[in-house]
Write a protein that holds these residues in place. Structure first.
Motif, mmCIF file in Angstrom:
data_model
loop_
_atom_site.group_PDB
_atom_site.id
_atom_site.type_symbol
_atom_site.label_atom_id
_atom_site.label_comp_id
_atom_site.label_asym_id
_atom_site.label_seq_id
_atom_site.Cartn_x
_atom_site.Cartn_y
_atom_site.Cartn_z
ATOM 1 N N ALA A 98 -5.638 -6.891 -23.855
ATOM 2 C CA ALA A 98 -5.066 -6.340 -25.088
ATOM 3 C C ALA A 98 -4.489 -7.429 -25.983
ATOM 4 N N ILE A 106 -8.344 -1.092 -26.371
ATOM 5 C CA ILE A 106 -8.083 -0.449 -25.085
ATOM 6 C C ILE A 106 -8.358 1.042 -25.244
ATOM 7 N N THR A 137 0.446 4.805 -20.241
ATOM 8 C CA THR A 137 0.492 3.864 -21.366
ATOM 9 C C THR A 137 1.780 3.974 -22.169
ATOM 10 N N THR A 140 3.689 0.931 -23.061
ATOM 11 C CA THR A 140 2.904 -0.110 -23.723
ATOM 12 C C THR A 140 2.737 0.258 -25.199
ATOM 13 N N TYR A 142 -0.403 0.404 -26.379
ATOM 14 C CA TYR A 142 -1.811 0.765 -26.463
ATOM 15 C C TYR A 142 -1.944 2.134 -27.125
#
Length: 309
Positions: A98, A106, A137, A140, A142
């Protein structure tokens, strides 16, 4: 001018937790991941890495009692993989991909590699897989907008729309037989299949596959490549040429664990070499980038459904 898309089924061991064998590919799970990521960085080629959500965990009880499939589905975590966390977890691997300035996307490959198109996969199970992946996730940045169905088993697309996915990889062409592959390598065939991304009845963009990059393996490949160039490399080059001349998408896909040794790395390097040579004549895009330029104002009416193919 068209574009080339590369999608990656990023699963470490999860692609095999419900089947036996495949020891060579399991052994190559992490090293293959790093090899592929390294090649993408070297050639500055972005890809859509569709990640199994469980890889984003750092620990778990190996049972997942609240999952509709129950602890039996996760038995490998408690027995044959109990001492192999490298097959179960990989948050740092995903983070490195990433963070790569090449601009990888991703995507989602479910939480534990459940086949969405299987008869015994209920809507509740599919929903649990999506939610568990999104939960994994949550810590994160993402943004999962592209979806790749495990083993290309398409199903429950309405749930992808509900959870705000933009696109998915549609069903790949029928597997070519070894005889056809031999003919392709020695005689040639019409241009490889460019695909046209299309909006389905749920408002999702279907970006079908054009070529699985490791569909010609084992003894037939070893015998043929002693005399001729790798037919997959030849086919990929023709697809890249077609994308450079025409509108449409040439969509290649693979698993990192396909890169088990030197011949597999040589195949990818040969394809990336050629893609790099032609990049001025085409776009290299992620699935998300393709979906973003497709007009989704008026999706087709319900009636056609590839689910369960």
């Amino acid at each position: 001018m068209g574009s080339v898309v590369i999608s990656v089924d990023a699963e470490l061991g999860w692609g095999f937790h419900d089947v036996s064998g495949h020891s060579e590919r399991l052994a190559a799970a992490r090293v293959g991941w790093k090899r592929l990521a390294g090649l993408c960085s070297e050639y500055e080629i972005p890809a859509t890495w569709a990640v199994v959500g469980h890889l984003l965990l750092t620990d778990c009880d190996g049972r997942h009692e609240n999952h509709p499939r129950g602890p039996e589905w996760f038995r490998c975590e408690r027995d044959r993989w109990a001492d192999r966390p490298s097959l179960r977890y990989g948050p740092h691997l995903v983070a490195d991909v990433a963070a790569d300035p090449v601009g990888h996307e991703i995507g989602c490959h479910t939480f534990s590699h459940v086949l969405f198109g299987a008869d015994d996969t209920t809507a509740a199970t599919a929903r649990a897989e999506i939610e568990a992946c999104l939960d994994a996730t949550s810590a994160t940045d993402y943004s999962l907008r592209s979806f790749v169905f495990p083993r290309n088993s398409v199903g429950h697309r309405e749930l992808l729309a509900e959870y705000d996915f933009d696109c998915y990889r549609g069903v790949a062409p029928a597997e070519r037989t070894p005889l056809n592959k031999l003919r392709e390598a020695t005689v040639g065939e019409p241009e490889p299949r460019l695909v046209t991304p299309a909006v389905d009845e749920h408002g999702l963009v279907d970006i079908p596959a054009s070529l699985y990059l490791f569909s010609f393996e084992g003894r037939p490949r070893r015998l043929l490549t002693t005399v001729f160039e790798d037919p997959i490399v030849q086919y990929a080059r023709r697809g890249i040429d077609a994308a450079a001349r025409e509108d449409g998408v040439f969509h290649m896909w693979l698993h990192p664990n396909n890169l088990t040794g030197r011949p597999e790395i040589a195949r990818m390097r040969a394809i990336f070499d050629y893609l790099d040579e032609r990049r001025a004549d085409l776009a290299i895009e992620t699935m998300g980038e393709v979906a973003a330029r497709v007009d989704r104002v008026d999706p087709p009416t319900a009636g056609h459904s590839p689910d369960g193919v």
